[in-house]
Enzyme design. Structure first.
Site, PDB file in Angstrom:
ATOM      1  N   LYS A 167      -2.507  20.663  -9.863  1.00 56.33           N
ATOM      2  CA  LYS A 167      -1.824  21.565 -10.811  1.00 56.33           C
ATOM      3  C   LYS A 167      -1.042  20.760 -11.828  1.00 56.33           C
ATOM      4  CE  LYS A 167      -1.004  25.579  -7.902  1.00 56.33           C
ATOM      5  NZ  LYS A 167       0.020  26.216  -7.092  1.00 56.33           N
TER       6      LYS A 167
ATOM      7  N   ASP B 135       9.834   7.221   0.658  1.00 56.13           N
ATOM      8  CA  ASP B 135       9.154   7.726  -0.533  1.00 56.13           C
ATOM      9  C   ASP B 135       9.053   6.637  -1.587  1.00 56.13           C
ATOM     10  OD1 ASP B 135       8.771   9.169  -3.142  1.00 56.13           O
ATOM     11  OD2 ASP B 135       8.838  10.881  -1.787  1.00 56.13           O
TER      12      ASP B 135
ATOM     13  N   ASP C 271      -2.562  11.652  -2.974  1.00 61.94           N
ATOM     14  CA  ASP C 271      -2.653  13.101  -3.172  1.00 61.94           C
ATOM     15  C   ASP C 271      -2.912  13.386  -4.655  1.00 61.94           C
ATOM     16  OD1 ASP C 271      -2.056  13.585  -0.474  1.00 61.94           O
ATOM     17  OD2 ASP C 271       0.089  13.362  -0.858  1.00 61.94           O
TER      18      ASP C 271
ATOM     19  N   GLU D 185       4.822   4.781   3.638  1.00 64.64           N
ATOM     20  CA  GLU D 185       4.337   6.143   3.912  1.00 64.64           C
ATOM     21  C   GLU D 185       5.551   7.058   4.048  1.00 64.64           C
ATOM     22  OE1 GLU D 185       1.402   7.997   4.089  1.00 64.64           O
ATOM     23  OE2 GLU D 185       2.904   9.523   4.477  1.00 64.64           O
TER      24      GLU D 185
ATOM     25  N   GLU E 233       0.860  -1.183   0.000  1.00 70.08           N
ATOM     26  CA  GLU E 233       0.000   0.000   0.000  1.00 70.08           C
ATOM     27  C   GLU E 233       0.893   1.229   0.000  1.00 70.08           C
ATOM     28  OE1 GLU E 233      -2.323   0.825   3.489  1.00 70.08           O
ATOM     29  OE2 GLU E 233      -3.398   2.445   2.476  1.00 70.08           O
TER      30      GLU E 233
ATOM     31  N   THR F 244     -10.747   3.349   4.380  1.00 71.97           N
ATOM     32  CA  THR F 244      -9.597   4.105   4.913  1.00 71.97           C
ATOM     33  C   THR F 244     -10.101   5.359   5.651  1.00 71.97           C
ATOM     34  OG1 THR F 244      -9.162   5.709   3.145  1.00 71.97           O
ATOM     35  CG2 THR F 244      -8.393   3.445   2.760  1.00 71.97           C
ATOM     36  N   GLU F 245      -9.170   6.057   6.328  1.00 71.86           N
ATOM     37  CA  GLU F 245      -9.564   7.286   7.059  1.00 71.86           C
ATOM     38  C   GLU F 245     -10.173   8.317   6.099  1.00 71.86           C
ATOM     39  OE1 GLU F 245      -6.201   6.342   7.660  1.00 71.86           O
ATOM     40  OE2 GLU F 245      -6.234   5.838   9.798  1.00 71.86           O
TER      41      GLU F 245
ATOM     42  N   GLU G  13     -11.341   7.820   3.118  1.00 68.13           N
ATOM     43  CA  GLU G  13     -12.547   7.276   2.490  1.00 68.13           C
ATOM     44  C   GLU G  13     -13.767   7.536   3.380  1.00 68.13           C
ATOM     45  OE1 GLU G  13     -11.944   3.169   1.545  1.00 68.13           O
ATOM     46  OE2 GLU G  13     -13.541   3.179   0.065  1.00 68.13           O
TER      47      GLU G  13
HETATM   48  C1  LIG Z   1      -4.405  11.887   1.232  1.00 71.06           C
HETATM   49  S1  LIG Z   1      -3.422  10.843   2.188  1.00 71.06           S
HETATM   50  C2  LIG Z   1      -4.335   9.291   2.201  1.00 71.06           C
HETATM   51  C3  LIG Z   1      -3.956   8.417   3.350  1.00 71.06           C
HETATM   52  C4  LIG Z   1      -4.646   7.035   3.395  1.00 71.06           C
HETATM   53  N1  LIG Z   1      -4.256   6.216   2.267  1.00 71.06           N
HETATM   54  C5  LIG Z   1      -6.124   7.122   3.459  1.00 71.06           C
HETATM   55  O1  LIG Z   1      -6.798   6.742   2.494  1.00 71.06           O
HETATM   56  O2  LIG Z   1      -6.662   7.546   4.507  1.00 71.06           O
HETATM   57  C6  LIG Z   1      -2.079  10.461   1.086  1.00 71.06           C
HETATM   58  C7  LIG Z   1      -0.860   9.926   1.799  1.00 71.06           C
HETATM   59  O3  LIG Z   1       0.087   9.520   0.824  1.00 71.06           O
HETATM   60  C8  LIG Z   1       1.383   9.879   1.271  1.00 71.06           C
HETATM   61  N2  LIG Z   1       2.256   9.980   0.079  1.00 71.06           N
HETATM   62  C9  LIG Z   1       2.128  10.872  -0.930  1.00 71.06           C
HETATM   63  N3  LIG Z   1       3.109  10.698  -1.841  1.00 71.06           N
HETATM   64  C10 LIG Z   1       3.868   9.667  -1.391  1.00 71.06           C
HETATM   65  C11 LIG Z   1       5.041   9.038  -1.879  1.00 71.06           C
HETATM   66  N4  LIG Z   1       5.624   9.461  -3.003  1.00 71.06           N
HETATM   67  N5  LIG Z   1       5.577   8.022  -1.174  1.00 71.06           N
HETATM   68  C12 LIG Z   1       4.985   7.611  -0.009  1.00 71.06           C
HETATM   69  N6  LIG Z   1       3.871   8.185   0.516  1.00 71.06           N
HETATM   70  C13 LIG Z   1       3.323   9.194  -0.170  1.00 71.06           C
HETATM   71  C14 LIG Z   1       1.169  11.195   1.991  1.00 71.06           C
HETATM   72  O4  LIG Z   1       2.221  11.483   2.909  1.00 71.06           O
HETATM   73  C15 LIG Z   1      -0.167  10.940   2.676  1.00 71.06           C
HETATM   74  O5  LIG Z   1       0.003  10.391   3.974  1.00 71.06           O
END
Ligand SMILES: C[S@@+](CC[C@H](N)C(=O)[O-])C[C@H]1O[C@@H](n2cnc3c(N)ncnc32)[C@H](O)[C@@H]1O
Length: 213
Positions: A118, A92, A114, A66, A41, A186-187, A189
């Protein structure tokens, strides 16, 4: 999210679950998790999907990735006794091809990634070319990418772009309209469901490689 001073030290303490040097696990994830199937994930946030799915499907390996230590630490705190099928990487997604061997992953989950609306930020979307190419390497030949999102822009972008390396096999433009007890909410969601917004979900299968020899 506000910075948490305790997050990094806490992550270092959680050697039971957090893989501090994932490159040393490359090619050994099945053995480490003790499962036949490996699911990754990406962008696990505060971990509810990883925890819920890891507990629901103990015979499957679940790796949360994460990049935010603050979010990761909250998720880890919620899960003090994870199953041996559950591991966590704080890092990352850029690194995945250094941490997983070619074809080592069965399924990649992208939950509420995310959207980076843009155009100048499009490269950061988790379905952008840079990431698709890495999924193409680490996914097994018939492996899956499963995306859930509230964001129509990211959804449409992904439906268009994933085509190069993946075949769309399922698409649901209102996934939570019907019960899906097989899949944990998910949170993010839950927040969108509470607002009455549709949840978009798509599943792609890795395209068969044509032997070019
Ligand atoms: C909008 S949150 C969604 C969190 C969770 N999946 C949920 O559905 O509740 C997106 C998460 O993806 C992580 N994220 C974004 N780009 C990432 C990357 N390149 N590598 C790892 N994590 C990433 C962000 O730090 C953030 O915690």
């Amino acid at each position: 999210m506000r910075k948490k001073k305790w997050a990094k030290p806490y992550i270092e303490e959680r050697t039971d679950t957090v893989i501090q040097a994932p490159e040393t696990c490359k090619g050994r994830w099945r053995e480490i998790l003790g499962t036949k199937e490996v699911r990754l994930e990406i962008g696990a946030g505060k971990g509810s999907y990883w925890i819920g799915m890891g507990e629901k499907y103990p015979d499957t390996g679940w790796i949360a990735l994460e990049k935010s230590p603050d979010a990761a630490a909250i998720g880890l705190k919620k899960c003090l006794t994870p199953g041996s099928n559950m591991k966590y990487i704080v890092g990352d997604a850029e690194g995945i091809d250094e941490w997983f061997a070619p074809g080592e992953v069965d399924v990649i989950h992208l939950n509420f990634s995310d959207p980076w609306p843009k155009k100048s930020h499009a490269k950061r979307r988790l379905t952008a070319e840079k990431f698709r190419k890495k999924y193409d390497v680490i996914l097994k030949p018939d492996g899956l990418v499963i995306l859930k999102t509230d964001n129509i822009g990211l959804y449409e972008y992904s439906l268009e772009k994933m085509n190069d390396l993946f075949d769309l096999i399922e698409r649901d433009d209102d996934f939570r309209k019907t019960p899906h007890d097989e899949d944990v909410i998910t949170e993010y969601e839950q927040e969108f469901m509470d607002k009455g917004q549709p949840i978009y979900r798509a599943v792609w299968r890795h395209k068969e490689k044509i032997n070019e020899e």
